[in-house]
Design a protein around this motif. Structure first.
Motif, mmCIF file in Angstrom:
data_model
loop_
_atom_site.group_PDB
_atom_site.id
_atom_site.type_symbol
_atom_site.label_atom_id
_atom_site.label_comp_id
_atom_site.label_asym_id
_atom_site.label_seq_id
_atom_site.Cartn_x
_atom_site.Cartn_y
_atom_site.Cartn_z
ATOM 1 N N PRO A 285 0.802 -1.232 0.000
ATOM 2 C CA PRO A 285 0.000 0.000 0.000
ATOM 3 C C PRO A 285 0.833 1.279 0.000
ATOM 4 C CG PRO A 285 -0.695 -1.480 1.763
ATOM 5 C CD PRO A 285 0.523 -2.078 1.151
ATOM 6 N N CYS A 286 1.965 1.274 0.686
ATOM 7 C CA CYS A 286 2.822 2.466 0.734
ATOM 8 C C CYS A 286 3.359 2.797 -0.661
ATOM 9 C CB CYS A 286 3.962 2.235 1.713
ATOM 10 S SG CYS A 286 4.994 3.683 1.976
ATOM 11 N N PHE A 287 3.845 1.784 -1.368
ATOM 12 C CA PHE A 287 4.348 1.986 -2.734
ATOM 13 C C PHE A 287 3.244 2.508 -3.647
ATOM 14 C CE2 PHE A 287 4.761 0.396 -7.077
ATOM 15 C CZ PHE A 287 5.977 0.940 -7.434
ATOM 16 N N VAL A 288 2.079 1.878 -3.583
ATOM 17 C CA VAL A 288 0.965 2.263 -4.459
ATOM 18 C C VAL A 288 0.519 3.694 -4.181
ATOM 19 C CG1 VAL A 288 -1.468 1.776 -4.985
ATOM 20 C CG2 VAL A 288 0.184 -0.105 -4.858
ATOM 21 N N GLU A 289 0.321 4.035 -2.918
ATOM 22 C CA GLU A 289 -0.162 5.373 -2.575
ATOM 23 C C GLU A 289 0.870 6.459 -2.877
ATOM 24 O OE1 GLU A 289 -1.546 5.132 1.476
ATOM 25 O OE2 GLU A 289 -2.905 3.497 0.946
ATOM 26 N N ARG A 290 2.159 6.118 -2.811
ATOM 27 C CA ARG A 290 3.207 7.095 -3.080
ATOM 28 C C ARG A 290 3.374 7.364 -4.578
ATOM 29 N NH1 ARG A 290 7.554 4.677 -0.722
ATOM 30 N NH2 ARG A 290 8.270 3.796 -2.675
ATOM 31 N N ASN A 291 3.018 6.386 -5.420
ATOM 32 C CA ASN A 291 3.343 6.480 -6.845
ATOM 33 C C ASN A 291 2.167 6.591 -7.803
ATOM 34 O OD1 ASN A 291 6.365 6.171 -6.909
ATOM 35 N ND2 ASN A 291 5.790 4.427 -5.648
ATOM 36 N N PHE A 292 0.961 6.367 -7.312
ATOM 37 C CA PHE A 292 -0.207 6.385 -8.195
ATOM 38 C C PHE A 292 -1.270 7.327 -7.644
ATOM 39 C CE2 PHE A 292 1.891 2.317 -8.775
ATOM 40 C CZ PHE A 292 1.948 2.207 -10.156
ATOM 41 N N THR A 293 -1.971 7.997 -8.558
ATOM 42 C CA THR A 293 -3.073 8.876 -8.139
ATOM 43 C C THR A 293 -4.251 8.023 -7.683
ATOM 44 O OG1 THR A 293 -4.105 8.982 -10.326
ATOM 45 C CG2 THR A 293 -2.371 10.623 -9.840
ATOM 46 N N GLU A 294 -5.172 8.645 -6.993
ATOM 47 C CA GLU A 294 -6.367 7.923 -6.537
ATOM 48 C C GLU A 294 -7.133 7.337 -7.714
ATOM 49 O OE1 GLU A 294 -8.853 10.042 -3.761
ATOM 50 O OE2 GLU A 294 -7.109 10.748 -2.643
ATOM 51 N N ALA A 295 -7.209 8.089 -8.803
ATOM 52 C CA ALA A 295 -7.932 7.593 -9.988
ATOM 53 C C ALA A 295 -7.220 6.387 -10.595
ATOM 54 C CB ALA A 295 -8.067 8.708 -11.020
ATOM 55 N N GLU A 296 -5.882 6.408 -10.638
ATOM 56 C CA GLU A 296 -5.130 5.265 -11.164
ATOM 57 C C GLU A 296 -5.322 4.039 -10.275
ATOM 58 O OE1 GLU A 296 -1.186 6.977 -13.355
ATOM 59 O OE2 GLU A 296 -1.335 7.311 -11.191
ATOM 60 N N ILE A 297 -5.284 4.249 -8.975
ATOM 61 C CA ILE A 297 -5.469 3.133 -8.036
ATOM 62 C C ILE A 297 -6.843 2.513 -8.228
ATOM 63 C CG2 ILE A 297 -5.679 2.522 -5.592
ATOM 64 C CD1 ILE A 297 -3.542 4.747 -5.050
ATOM 65 N N ALA A 298 -7.860 3.346 -8.304
ATOM 66 C CA ALA A 298 -9.224 2.837 -8.498
ATOM 67 C C ALA A 298 -9.327 2.064 -9.807
ATOM 68 C CB ALA A 298 -10.225 3.986 -8.469
ATOM 69 N N TYR A 299 -8.757 2.612 -10.883
ATOM 70 C CA TYR A 299 -8.804 1.942 -12.177
ATOM 71 C C TYR A 299 -8.099 0.586 -12.114
ATOM 72 C CZ TYR A 299 -7.867 0.653 -16.952
ATOM 73 O OH TYR A 299 -7.782 -0.067 -18.120
ATOM 74 N N CYS A 300 -6.863 0.581 -11.621
ATOM 75 C CA CYS A 300 -6.072 -0.660 -11.597
ATOM 76 C C CYS A 300 -6.739 -1.733 -10.743
ATOM 77 C CB CYS A 300 -4.663 -0.392 -11.086
ATOM 78 S SG CYS A 300 -3.644 0.577 -12.229
ATOM 79 N N ARG A 301 -7.255 -1.349 -9.589
ATOM 80 C CA ARG A 301 -7.892 -2.326 -8.688
ATOM 81 C C ARG A 301 -9.180 -2.892 -9.271
ATOM 82 N NH1 ARG A 301 -6.504 0.584 -2.955
ATOM 83 N NH2 ARG A 301 -4.373 -0.213 -2.827
ATOM 84 N N ALA A 302 -9.792 -2.183 -10.208
ATOM 85 C CA ALA A 302 -11.036 -2.654 -10.833
ATOM 86 C C ALA A 302 -10.777 -3.582 -12.018
ATOM 87 C CB ALA A 302 -11.869 -1.458 -11.286
ATOM 88 N N GLN A 303 -9.512 -3.744 -12.414
ATOM 89 C CA GLN A 303 -9.172 -4.575 -13.570
ATOM 90 C C GLN A 303 -9.058 -6.048 -13.175
ATOM 91 O OE1 GLN A 303 -9.286 -3.067 -16.633
ATOM 92 N NE2 GLN A 303 -9.985 -1.532 -15.164
ATOM 93 N N PRO A 304 -9.218 -6.962 -14.151
ATOM 94 C CA PRO A 304 -9.105 -8.400 -13.853
ATOM 95 C C PRO A 304 -7.749 -8.782 -13.246
ATOM 96 C CG PRO A 304 -10.010 -8.066 -16.047
ATOM 97 C CD PRO A 304 -9.581 -6.722 -15.544
#
Length: 109
Positions: free
Chosen positions: A17-36
């Motif tokens: 989570p630290c890596f993801v939150e430091r490097n990706f925007t909220e919109a990118e995180i939401a998009y990536c987590r919604a993918q297969p």
């Protein structure tokens, strides 16, 4: 400038989570987590950000580099679209860059 970057999906710490939150925007995180395959989506965006970063010729600040300043999301047609913020936007404007094109791919090999 033009740049290419690659990374194995399995080497991406997308479950950190630290890596993801430091490097990706909220919109990118939401998009990536919604993918297969969220890890594939995070990896593709990571290498896209790295390539954009290198092509802009921005000096690296190591772990302090604001990769969130480079946002990659699909447009209405699914085409990956780069939006620059902060220092990345300033670097692009300083070089007269008004549009950044990116192609994303990912692989385990």
């Amino acid at each position: 400038g033009v740049s290419v970057d690659q990374e194995l999906i399995s080497t991406m710490p997308s479950s950190n989570p630290c890596f993801v939150e430091r490097n990706f925007t909220e919109a990118e995180i939401a998009y990536c987590r919604a993918q297969p395959s969220p890890s594939s989506s995070f990896a593709a965006r990571w290498v896209g950000k790295e390539a954009v970063f290198k092509s802009l010729g921005v000096p690296s600040k190591g772990a302090a580099t604001a990769m969130k300043d480079i946002e990659i999301l699909p447009d209405e047609s699914g085409v990956p679209t780069v939006t620059l913020h902060g220092n990345a936007k300033a670097a692009a404007q300083g070089k007269g860059i008004t549009n950044v094109l990116v192609s994303l791919s990912h692989s385990e090999v």
